[in-house]
Enzyme design. Structure first.
Site, PDB file in Angstrom:
ATOM      1  CE1 TYR A  51       9.030  -0.394 -13.731  1.00  0.00           C
ATOM      2  CE2 TYR A  51       8.493   1.054 -16.677  1.00  0.00           C
ATOM      3  CZ  TYR A  51       8.160   0.014 -15.490  1.00  0.00           C
ATOM      4  OH  TYR A  51       6.241  -0.496 -15.900  1.00  0.00           O
TER       5      TYR A  51
ATOM      6  CB  ALA B 232       6.496  -2.644  -9.794  1.00  0.00           C
ATOM      7  CD  GLU B 233       7.755   2.886  -6.017  1.00  0.00           C
ATOM      8  OE1 GLU B 233       7.150   3.654  -7.008  1.00  0.00           O
ATOM      9  OE2 GLU B 233       7.483   2.941  -5.178  1.00  0.00           O
TER      10      GLU B 233
ATOM     11  CG  LEU C  92      -1.985  -0.829   0.821  1.00  0.00           C
ATOM     12  CD1 LEU C  92      -3.195  -1.387   2.287  1.00  0.00           C
ATOM     13  CD2 LEU C  92      -2.228  -1.146   0.161  1.00  0.00           C
TER      14      LEU C  92
ATOM     15  CB  SER D   9      14.823  -1.228 -11.482  1.00  0.00           C
ATOM     16  OG  SER D   9      13.032  -1.550 -11.990  1.00  0.00           O
ATOM     17  CE  LYS D  10       8.281  -4.766 -14.432  1.00  0.00           C
ATOM     18  NZ  LYS D  10       7.624  -5.261 -13.126  1.00  0.00           N
TER      19      LYS D  10
ATOM     20  NE  ARG E  64       5.405   5.779 -23.813  1.00  0.00           N
ATOM     21  CZ  ARG E  64       6.982   5.764 -24.291  1.00  0.00           C
ATOM     22  NH1 ARG E  64       6.554   6.039 -26.049  1.00  0.00           N
ATOM     23  NH2 ARG E  64       7.455   6.716 -23.503  1.00  0.00           N
TER      24      ARG E  64
ATOM     25  CB  THR F 109       7.098  -3.463 -19.083  1.00  0.00           C
ATOM     26  OG1 THR F 109       7.215  -1.566 -19.591  1.00  0.00           O
ATOM     27  CG2 THR F 109       8.785  -3.080 -18.294  1.00  0.00           C
ATOM     28  CG  ASP F 110       6.383  -1.810 -23.703  1.00  0.00           C
ATOM     29  OD1 ASP F 110       6.042  -0.971 -22.922  1.00  0.00           O
ATOM     30  OD2 ASP F 110       5.361  -1.093 -25.324  1.00  0.00           O
ATOM     31  CD  GLU F 111       8.365   1.526 -20.427  1.00  0.00           C
ATOM     32  OE1 GLU F 111       8.856   2.677 -19.865  1.00  0.00           O
ATOM     33  OE2 GLU F 111       7.060   2.475 -19.589  1.00  0.00           O
TER      34      GLU F 111
ATOM     35  CB  ILE G  85       8.112  -7.673  -2.371  1.00  0.00           C
ATOM     36  CG1 ILE G  85       8.285  -6.683  -3.060  1.00  0.00           C
ATOM     37  CG2 ILE G  85       6.164  -7.826  -3.428  1.00  0.00           C
ATOM     38  CD1 ILE G  85       8.503  -6.644  -4.234  1.00  0.00           C
TER      39      ILE G  85
HETATM   40  P1  NAD Z   1       1.062   0.901  -9.790  1.00  0.00           P
HETATM   41  O1  NAD Z   1       2.002   1.203  -9.257  1.00  0.00           O
HETATM   42  O2  NAD Z   1      -0.039   0.650 -10.188  1.00  0.00           O
HETATM   43  O3  NAD Z   1       1.060  -0.211  -8.249  1.00  0.00           O
HETATM   44  C1  NAD Z   1       2.019  -1.184  -8.251  1.00  0.00           C
HETATM   45  C2  NAD Z   1       1.517  -1.982  -6.543  1.00  0.00           C
HETATM   46  O4  NAD Z   1       2.625  -2.736  -6.348  1.00  0.00           O
HETATM   47  C3  NAD Z   1       1.090  -1.228  -5.640  1.00  0.00           C
HETATM   48  O5  NAD Z   1      -0.606  -1.200  -5.119  1.00  0.00           O
HETATM   49  C4  NAD Z   1       1.729  -0.756  -4.679  1.00  0.00           C
HETATM   50  O6  NAD Z   1       1.457  -0.469  -3.656  1.00  0.00           O
HETATM   51  C5  NAD Z   1       2.629  -2.179  -5.068  1.00  0.00           C
HETATM   52  N1  NAD Z   1       3.900  -2.105  -4.257  1.00  0.00           N
HETATM   53  C6  NAD Z   1       4.857  -1.185  -4.773  1.00  0.00           C
HETATM   54  N2  NAD Z   1       6.565  -1.553  -3.965  1.00  0.00           N
HETATM   55  C7  NAD Z   1       5.903  -2.714  -3.072  1.00  0.00           C
HETATM   56  C8  NAD Z   1       6.405  -3.357  -2.381  1.00  0.00           C
HETATM   57  N3  NAD Z   1       7.719  -3.453  -2.055  1.00  0.00           N
HETATM   58  N4  NAD Z   1       6.192  -4.874  -1.614  1.00  0.00           N
HETATM   59  C9  NAD Z   1       4.645  -4.655  -2.439  1.00  0.00           C
HETATM   60  N5  NAD Z   1       3.662  -4.555  -2.663  1.00  0.00           N
HETATM   61  C10 NAD Z   1       4.442  -3.328  -3.118  1.00  0.00           C
HETATM   62  O7  NAD Z   1       1.610  -0.155 -10.860  1.00  0.00           O
HETATM   63  P2  NAD Z   1       1.140  -1.285 -12.690  1.00  0.00           P
HETATM   64  O8  NAD Z   1       0.591   0.041 -13.925  1.00  0.00           O
HETATM   65  O9  NAD Z   1       0.066  -1.505 -11.738  1.00  0.00           O
HETATM   66  O10 NAD Z   1       1.676  -2.744 -12.751  1.00  0.00           O
HETATM   67  C11 NAD Z   1       2.107  -3.215 -11.950  1.00  0.00           C
HETATM   68  C12 NAD Z   1       2.935  -4.209 -12.641  1.00  0.00           C
HETATM   69  O11 NAD Z   1       2.362  -4.420 -14.285  1.00  0.00           O
HETATM   70  C13 NAD Z   1       3.929  -3.740 -12.586  1.00  0.00           C
HETATM   71  O12 NAD Z   1       4.809  -5.127 -11.953  1.00  0.00           O
HETATM   72  C14 NAD Z   1       4.718  -2.738 -13.913  1.00  0.00           C
HETATM   73  O13 NAD Z   1       6.036  -2.484 -14.308  1.00  0.00           O
HETATM   74  C15 NAD Z   1       3.497  -3.897 -14.724  1.00  0.00           C
HETATM   75  N6  NAD Z   1       3.304  -3.524 -16.055  1.00  0.00           N
HETATM   76  C16 NAD Z   1       2.599  -1.939 -16.367  1.00  0.00           C
HETATM   77  C17 NAD Z   1       2.691  -1.549 -17.252  1.00  0.00           C
HETATM   78  C18 NAD Z   1       1.617   0.004 -17.467  1.00  0.00           C
HETATM   79  O14 NAD Z   1       1.024   0.230 -18.011  1.00  0.00           O
HETATM   80  N7  NAD Z   1       0.755   0.318 -15.857  1.00  0.00           N
HETATM   81  C19 NAD Z   1       2.512  -1.986 -18.418  1.00  0.00           C
HETATM   82  C20 NAD Z   1       3.925  -3.561 -18.355  1.00  0.00           C
HETATM   83  C21 NAD Z   1       3.314  -3.687 -17.499  1.00  0.00           C
HETATM   84  P1  TYD Z   2       3.200   7.462 -19.003  1.00  0.00           P
HETATM   85  O1  TYD Z   2       2.324   7.603 -18.407  1.00  0.00           O
HETATM   86  O2  TYD Z   2       3.815   7.996 -17.916  1.00  0.00           O
HETATM   87  O3  TYD Z   2       4.156   5.942 -19.318  1.00  0.00           O
HETATM   88  P2  TYD Z   2       5.327   5.635 -19.132  1.00  0.00           P
HETATM   89  O4  TYD Z   2       6.794   6.755 -19.655  1.00  0.00           O
HETATM   90  O5  TYD Z   2       5.147   4.163 -18.961  1.00  0.00           O
HETATM   91  O6  TYD Z   2       5.172   5.036 -21.051  1.00  0.00           O
HETATM   92  O7  TYD Z   2       3.805   8.586 -20.548  1.00  0.00           O
HETATM   93  C1  TYD Z   2       3.023   7.823 -21.667  1.00  0.00           C
HETATM   94  C2  TYD Z   2       3.720   8.760 -22.774  1.00  0.00           C
HETATM   95  O8  TYD Z   2       3.247   9.865 -21.830  1.00  0.00           O
HETATM   96  C3  TYD Z   2       5.513   8.934 -22.464  1.00  0.00           C
HETATM   97  O9  TYD Z   2       5.476   9.537 -24.007  1.00  0.00           O
HETATM   98  C4  TYD Z   2       5.396  10.193 -21.552  1.00  0.00           C
HETATM   99  C5  TYD Z   2       3.927  11.439 -21.930  1.00  0.00           C
HETATM  100  N1  TYD Z   2       3.726  12.177 -20.290  1.00  0.00           N
HETATM  101  C6  TYD Z   2       3.359  13.639 -21.263  1.00  0.00           C
HETATM  102  O10 TYD Z   2       4.176  13.829 -22.169  1.00  0.00           O
HETATM  103  N2  TYD Z   2       2.841  13.878 -20.105  1.00  0.00           N
HETATM  104  C7  TYD Z   2       3.119  13.944 -19.112  1.00  0.00           C
HETATM  105  O11 TYD Z   2       2.115  14.391 -17.986  1.00  0.00           O
HETATM  106  C8  TYD Z   2       2.808  12.178 -18.705  1.00  0.00           C
HETATM  107  C9  TYD Z   2       2.745  11.889 -17.198  1.00  0.00           C
HETATM  108  C10 TYD Z   2       3.079  11.332 -19.317  1.00  0.00           C
END
Ligand code: NAD
Ligand code: TYD
Length: 351
Positions: A159, A88-89, A40, A162-163, A223, A134-136, A65
């Site tokens: 980020y 994750a962060e 949380l 680290s992934k 994206r 992630t694809d990143e 974790i």
């Molecule tokens: P999010 O930031 O919304 O959620 C992350 C969750 O992890 C939160 O609930 C947070 O409380 C928890 N958390 C963080 N540090 C923790 C710790 N040390 N111990 C336990 N819990 C912890 O992230 P999201 O967007 O839901 O992404 C989830 C996963 O999917 C991540 O691993 C991310 O790399 C991956 N992912 C995300 C996207 C995207 O577009 N959001 C795309 C591809 C992959």
């Molecule tokens: P984001 O949602 O942070 O996802 P990621 O960086 O993981 O792809 O950003 C999506 C795209 O939008 C990225 O190219 C950065 C851009 N962006 C902005 O232009 N303005 C913003 O305020 C944010 C948060 C992202």
């Protein structure tokens, strides 16, 4: 819980994608025991799971974790059959201002979980560790081309580095110890419950408040957007049907330049708010670029489509409208998550 019940640990289940996955698994598999472990942080919010919090096959555990002792105890208590690891962060901009928390949670935390699984899983029979990535990790594309499962890793931000590191460690446990693992690498998700620091919910929230819409650099960054429930369904499929040691790319075949997506969102918001067209677009401001900003991500999802029969269901126009409408219907959620620690961060970043 009966000793024969299939038990899954989902980490990060109070976050954006995790909450959609927990909801799907709890509802779809009443015979499973779903344990949601989440620290949380600012990004985790149990309000995201109000509708299933009392389900008999669901348990929430607040823990970090990176806490090895707590993870060992949890594995001893629940005898998990599988782990789906999402905690994750997750925000690139935060990883630029504070890389260390990404190293701790995303890398160290993953190894702590792998060690707990290795310690408690004996000969690994019937077990599975699923790394949600992630694809990143693949870096940045030029104008053409797509990321496939064999694209070499080339992460550019703290980020994604680290992934990538965590993905390598998961594969190392497969090769070195024989741990059954599976991985997926997904493109940008969007939909309800996404924390309003990411592009779409940030823009929606700013439009609500008549604040400027900060588009980084020239706005020509691309994206590949995927409806979050489509991702949760893909994770369910990969967990149950994915090959041991395999990786699956997941994407929406839905590329948008940031500025085009923001324009489209502005028009939808004007419509939903009953404003004249152009009102929200007038708030767009081009701001200083993100350092090391990856130009383009796009996924080739052929493997998961051909081997597991997955395809995204929600079209971009429909998903964008549903997302905007959800945030407008849930302003109290928005207000709550944008107060406190996050608010201070946000104000420092953009004002
Ligand atoms: P999010 O930031 O919304 O959620 C992350 C969750 O992890 C939160 O609930 C947070 O409380 C928890 N958390 C963080 N540090 C923790 C710790 N040390 N111990 C336990 N819990 C912890 O992230 P999201 O967007 O839901 O992404 C989830 C996963 O999917 C991540 O691993 C991310 O790399 C991956 N992912 C995300 C996207 C995207 O577009 N959001 C795309 C591809 C992959
Ligand atoms: P984001 O949602 O942070 O996802 P990621 O960086 O993981 O792809 O950003 C999506 C795209 O939008 C990225 O190219 C950065 C851009 N962006 C902005 O232009 N303005 C913003 O305020 C944010 C948060 C992202």
């Amino acid at each position: 819980m009966s000793s024969k019940q299939h038990s899954i640990l989902i980490t990060g289940g109070a976050g954006f994608i995790g909450s959609h996955l927990v909801r799907l698994m709890v509802n779809k598999y009443p015979d499973y025991h779903i344990v949601n472990l989440d620290a949380l942080t600012y990004a985790g919010n149990l309000e995201n799971l109000k509708d299933i919090e009392n389900a008999p096959n669901y348990t929430f555990v607040k823990a970090d974790i990176t806490d090895a002792e707590a993870m060992q105890e949890l594995f001893a208590l629940h005898q998990f059959d599988g782990v789906i690891h999402l905690a994750a962060e997750s925000h690139v901009d935060r990883s630029i201002s504070n890389p260390m928390s990404f190293i701790e949670t995303n890398i160290v935390g993953t190894v702590v979980l792998l060690n707990a699984a290795k310690h408690h899983w004996g000969d690994f029979s019937g077990k599975r560790f699923y790394q949600v990535s992630t694809d990143e990790v693949y870096g940045s594309l030029g104008k053409t081309g797509l990321f496939t499962e064999t694209t070499p890793y080339d992460p550019r931000s703290p980020y994604s580095a680290s992934k990538a590191s965590a993905d390598h460690l998961v594969r190392a446990y497969y090769h070195t110890y024989g741990m059954p693992v599976v991985l997926s690498n997904c493109s940008n998700n969007y939909g309800p419950y996404q924390f309003p620091e990411k592009l779409l919910p940030l823009m929606i929230n700013n439009i609500r408040h008549g604040k400027t819409l900060p588009v980084y650099g020239d706005g020509q960054y691309t994206r590949d957007w995927l409806w979050v429930v489509d991702h949760a369904e893909a994770i369910d499929l990969v967990y149950h049907k994915g090959g041991n040691g395999e990786t699956y790319n997941i994407g929406g075949n839905n590329e948008w330049k940031n500025i085009d997506l923001v324009h489209q969102l502005c028009d939808v918001m004007d419509d939903l708010l009953g404003q004249s067209q152009g009102t929200s677009r007038a708030l767009i401001t081009f701001v200083k670029d993100r350092p090391g900003h990856d130009r383009r991500y796009a996924i080739d999802a052929t493997k998961i489509k051909q081997e597991l029969g997955w395809a995204p269901k929600v079209k971009a126009e429909e998903g964008l409208r549903q997302t905007a409408q959800w945030y407008l219907d849930n302003t109290s959620w928005l207000e709550r998550v944008t107060s406190g620690e996050y608010k201070a961060y946000y104000e420092k970043q953009y004002q």
